[in-house]
Design a protein around this motif. Structure first.
Motif, PDB file in Angstrom:
ATOM      1  N   LYS A   1      -7.601   8.412  -0.614  1.00  0.00           N
ATOM      2  CA  LYS A   1      -7.110   8.665  -1.975  1.00  0.00           C
ATOM      3  C   LYS A   1      -5.598   8.803  -1.996  1.00  0.00           C
ATOM      4  O   LYS A   1      -4.933   8.336  -2.940  1.00  0.00           O
ATOM      5  N   SER A   2      -5.018   9.424  -0.984  1.00  0.00           N
ATOM      6  CA  SER A   2      -3.569   9.582  -0.961  1.00  0.00           C
ATOM      7  C   SER A   2      -2.870   8.236  -0.835  1.00  0.00           C
ATOM      8  O   SER A   2      -1.807   8.015  -1.425  1.00  0.00           O
ATOM      9  N   ARG A   3      -3.448   7.317  -0.100  1.00  0.00           N
ATOM     10  CA  ARG A   3      -2.841   5.989   0.042  1.00  0.00           C
ATOM     11  C   ARG A   3      -2.930   5.214  -1.283  1.00  0.00           C
ATOM     12  O   ARG A   3      -2.015   4.444  -1.617  1.00  0.00           O
TER      13      ARG A   3
ATOM     14  N   ASN B   1      -3.021   6.583  -4.326  1.00  0.00           N
ATOM     15  CA  ASN B   1      -2.099   7.217  -5.280  1.00  0.00           C
ATOM     16  C   ASN B   1      -0.638   6.905  -4.969  1.00  0.00           C
ATOM     17  O   ASN B   1       0.194   6.802  -5.880  1.00  0.00           O
ATOM     18  N   SER B   2      -0.326   6.762  -3.682  1.00  0.00           N
ATOM     19  CA  SER B   2       1.058   6.507  -3.297  1.00  0.00           C
ATOM     20  C   SER B   2       1.406   5.027  -3.276  1.00  0.00           C
ATOM     21  O   SER B   2       2.577   4.657  -3.176  1.00  0.00           O
ATOM     22  N   GLY B   3       0.389   4.177  -3.349  1.00  0.00           N
ATOM     23  CA  GLY B   3       0.626   2.748  -3.315  1.00  0.00           C
ATOM     24  C   GLY B   3       0.914   2.203  -1.940  1.00  0.00           C
ATOM     25  O   GLY B   3       1.331   1.053  -1.801  1.00  0.00           O
ATOM     26  N   ARG B   4       0.710   3.000  -0.910  1.00  0.00           N
ATOM     27  CA  ARG B   4       0.950   2.528   0.455  1.00  0.00           C
ATOM     28  C   ARG B   4      -0.121   1.526   0.872  1.00  0.00           C
ATOM     29  O   ARG B   4      -1.262   1.601   0.402  1.00  0.00           O
TER      30      ARG B   4
ATOM     31  N   THR C   1     -11.818   6.029  -8.091  1.00  0.00           N
ATOM     32  CA  THR C   1     -11.224   5.032  -7.208  1.00  0.00           C
ATOM     33  C   THR C   1     -12.229   3.906  -6.973  1.00  0.00           C
ATOM     34  O   THR C   1     -13.399   4.016  -7.323  1.00  0.00           O
TER      35      THR C   1
ATOM     36  N   GLN D   1      -7.403  10.948   2.895  1.00  0.00           N
ATOM     37  CA  GLN D   1      -6.435   9.951   3.364  1.00  0.00           C
ATOM     38  C   GLN D   1      -6.520   8.688   2.515  1.00  0.00           C
ATOM     39  O   GLN D   1      -5.485   8.110   2.140  1.00  0.00           O
TER      40      GLN D   1
END
Length: 282
Positions: free
Chosen positions: A66-68, A70-73, A163, A64
């Motif tokens: 890492k996905s944030r 990568n997505s810039g959220r 990261t 979760q």
């Protein structure tokens, strides 16, 4: 005939091997508690759930995070200052419930089935039963918790590589935090055993355990701010978290102080259980 029969009976009795005298020793009590623990299906199921919670939630938290990135959220507050260590320990709160509940079952379960009478008949001094239950289950919880957090951290380190949360075992405080988390989970299991022996009720023991670890810390927010700073750090859950937290401030205890406080709560629970075990009937 009347004189021959007794002599033959006496001779036969003399030929019988002497029955060995079994003594109650700490090693034998430990082996008995070990055998009883692993003979229960609930042991395998609950330990499996505890290990699953540790690994699964730790991996989910890392993915979760890492996905944030990568997505810039935007990051949630829980992930704002996250590190590989804190993310790998994300499942600790869930695993502690499983291990604590099983600890309650280890002790209170014998009272609900009536097996405690047979146990205390075999070990009349009683207290070795409590010490053995706590030692055996505490060791199992320690091994499971320590292996689980180390495995999760190593997996999360690979996921978070590159990261800002990336860490390795050589970073300051990581090994101490991982061992602290394993020890914390072991002591939660021991407290569960103590509550089960003290309350002699599975439902009652689980209710007190959940209230101590989860409800009471939340209720401290209702206290005046000046009280919170003096009470909150010494609650069992907060003292336990200080054992494996990477960073500390003026509102939290140091790892050593947290360990001392949490050990104090554990000893207090065991002492109360010992007093009731000695002074009241099964």
């Amino acid at each position: 005939m009347s004189t021959v029969a007794p002599s033959q009976t006496t001779a036969a009795a003399d030929l019988r091997p002497a029955r060995p005298a079994y003594k109650v020793t700490p090693a034998r009590v430990l082996r008995a508690e070990w055998a009883k623990l692993w003979s229960l299906r609930s042991t395998w199921i609950t330990l499996g759930l505890a290990g699953l919670f540790l690994v699964a939630f730790g991996l989910i938290a890392a993915f979760q995070f890492k996905s944030r990135i990568n997505s810039g959220r935007p990051m949630d507050r829980d992930f704002a200052d996250a590190s590989a260590l804190s993310l790998s320990l994300f499942g600790t709160n869930f695993a502690q419930l499983a291990l604590g509940v099983l600890g309650v079952l280890v002790a209170a379960g014998e009272y609900s089935t009536g097996m405690i009478r047979s146990t205390l008949a075999a070990v009349p001094r009683r207290l070795p039963v409590l010490w053995s239950k706590a030692a055996v289950y505490g060791l199992i919880a320690l091994v499971l918790g320590t292996v689980g957090v180390f495995a999760t951290f190593l997996a999360d380190s690979g996921i978070l590589s590159g990261t800002r949360a990336a860490m390795t075992l050589s970073d300051t405080g990581v090994v101490r935090g991982l061992f602290g988390a394993g020890l914390y989970l072991a002591l939660v299991g021991v407290i569960g055993v103590a509550l089960g022996a003290l309350l002699r009720s599975v439902a009652g023991g689980i209710a007190v355990l959940v209230a101590t670890l989860m409800l009471i810390p939340g209720l401290t927010s209702l206290l005046p701010t000046s009280w919170q700073s003096h009470i909150s750090p010494y609650l069992p859950s907060h003292a336990g978290e200080a054992m494996f937290a990477l960073h500390h401030d003026t509102t939290t205890l140091s790892p050593t102080a947290g360990l001392a406080v949490f050990l104090g709560w554990t000893v207090l629970a065991l002492a109360a259980a010992a007093v009731r075990l000695v002074r009241t009937d099964a």
